[in-house]
Write an enzyme that holds these catalytic residues in place. Structure first.
Site, PDB file in Angstrom:
ATOM      1  CG  HIS A 126      -4.334  -3.193   2.564  1.00 58.21           C
ATOM      2  ND1 HIS A 126      -3.246  -3.074   3.404  1.00 58.21           N
ATOM      3  CD2 HIS A 126      -4.661  -1.931   2.185  1.00 58.21           C
ATOM      4  CE1 HIS A 126      -2.923  -1.800   3.549  1.00 58.21           C
ATOM      5  NE2 HIS A 126      -3.761  -1.085   2.818  1.00 58.21           N
ATOM      6  CD  GLU A 181      -2.178  -6.374   4.352  1.00 57.42           C
ATOM      7  OE1 GLU A 181      -2.223  -5.181   4.718  1.00 57.42           O
ATOM      8  OE2 GLU A 181      -2.058  -6.712   3.146  1.00 57.42           O
ATOM      9  CE  LYS A 206     -10.049   4.185   2.643  1.00 59.79           C
ATOM     10  NZ  LYS A 206     -10.408   4.024   4.070  1.00 59.79           N
ATOM     11  CB  SER A 245      -8.289   0.479   2.327  1.00 55.39           C
ATOM     12  OG  SER A 245      -8.637   1.484   3.255  1.00 55.39           O
ATOM     13  NE  ARG A 292     -10.970   4.883  10.328  1.00 56.27           N
ATOM     14  CZ  ARG A 292      -9.947   4.369   9.645  1.00 56.27           C
ATOM     15  NH1 ARG A 292      -9.030   3.647  10.262  1.00 56.27           N
ATOM     16  NH2 ARG A 292      -9.854   4.559   8.338  1.00 56.27           N
ATOM     17  CB  CYS A 311      -0.991  -0.038   1.163  1.00 53.89           C
ATOM     18  SG  CYS A 311      -2.376   1.132   0.930  1.00 53.89           S
TER      19      CYS A 311
END
Length: 305
Positions: free
Chosen positions: A235, A237, A163, A192, A249, A142
């Site tokens: 990502h 992971e 985003k 992200s 959030r 990232c």
């Protein structure tokens, strides 16, 4: 074979609940074998979560891995207890004379800043340079992928209006590479991020190979130096609930974040996510460890150049 981890690392108990075989240093010392040494520079805010995510993927290999966590002297994390950092992490200065078979450098929540404006940029570039002579193969993830491409190859990053957030299909452009052994023609990857790199910039640099991309999320994986460097813009992971936590959030607090795409069942955030990337995530990390670390690193680790 299991992973060799520091005694009392929280991830050990979490992963044992998933029936993943790990061992602490005390037990590992009883085995007469040279483990592969993997350094992880963890820049993510929630250190324990990221530790667990990465160890989960690294566990899917028959090789014994010795994991060492690196931290920056020029940056103090705000979301992880200082006791945890002191117990399980070492400053780069304490590790710079050591050599590692593999290294992972994570993303960081600083991508909207110019690279030079990041308060730990000088130390980061020192680590980037050090990795080239002290590590057999390095995964940049990232923000670290964008930072590594910028530092090593002059590739700029560009801001996104919204985003890049969700699960996006990726296409392997060089399916014959060992990193993609066992892959399907299309695989899914979580993204992200608020910035991106452009494929034209990658293709214009003969030192770089664009090996996976998406019509929706753009550049996905870039390889350099015959696999001694991989730059992954997403990502793989991530745990199943990570994007959900990020969305809840940020919802109501940012105007540039929409609901993650291709993530929730029936696109309903009240329903659980559909996990579509986990198999290829395990495969990619296993292929990296096997073909680009284990089969390339010298038995005498001091011979890494």
């Amino acid at each position: 074979m299991p992973l060799r981890l520091p005694d009392k690392l929280p991830a050990i108990e979490l992963l044992k609940q998933e029936n993943i075989f790990v061992m602490d240093d005390s037990r590992a010392h009883m085995q007469d074998i040279r483990p592969l040494r993997i350094a992880i520079l963890n820049l993510m805010p929630l250190k324990i979560t990221t530790e667990t995510d990465l160890i989960r993927l690294l566990s899917n290999t028959p090789l014994q891995l010795e994991i060492s966590f690196m931290k920056l002297k020029s940056h103090t994390p705000k979301n992880t207890p200082i006791e945890h950092m002191m117990m399980f992490y070492r400053d780069f200065e304490q590790m710079r004379l050591e050599k590692y078979d593999g290294m992972i450098i994570t993303g960081a929540p600083v991508e909207t800043l110019d690279f030079e404006d990041v308060n730990y940029w000088d130390e980061m570039t020192e680590i980037f340079s050090w990795a080239r002579t002290h590590v057999t193969s390095t995964l940049y993830i990232c923000w670290a992928a964008q930072a590594g491409l910028y530092y090593h190859y002059g590739i700029p990053k560009y801001p996104l209006q919204k985003k890049m957030f969700g699960i996006f299909p990726q296409v392997t452009l060089e399916p014959q590479l060992p990193i993609f052994r066992g892959f399907d023609d299309v695989f899914q990857m979580p993204h992200s991020r608020h910035t991106e790199v452009h494929r034209d910039d990658i293709l214009a640099n003969p030192a770089l190979s664009l090996i996976a991309e998406s019509a929706e999320s753009g550049v996905s994986i870039v390889m350099a130096r015959e696999g001694r460097e991989f730059f992954i813009t997403g990502h793989l992971e991530y745990a199943p609930d990570t994007l959900d936590k990020e969305y809840k959030r940020d919802k109501g607090h940012r105007d540039d974040v929409d609901m993650p795409i291709n993530y929730y069942r029936d696109d309903n955030p009240d329903l659980p996510p559909v996990v579509t990337w986990r198999a290829h995530a395990n495969l990619l990390y296993s292929n990296w460890i096997n073909y680009y670390v284990y089969q390339e690193t010298p038995y005498d680790i001091n011979q890494i150049r």
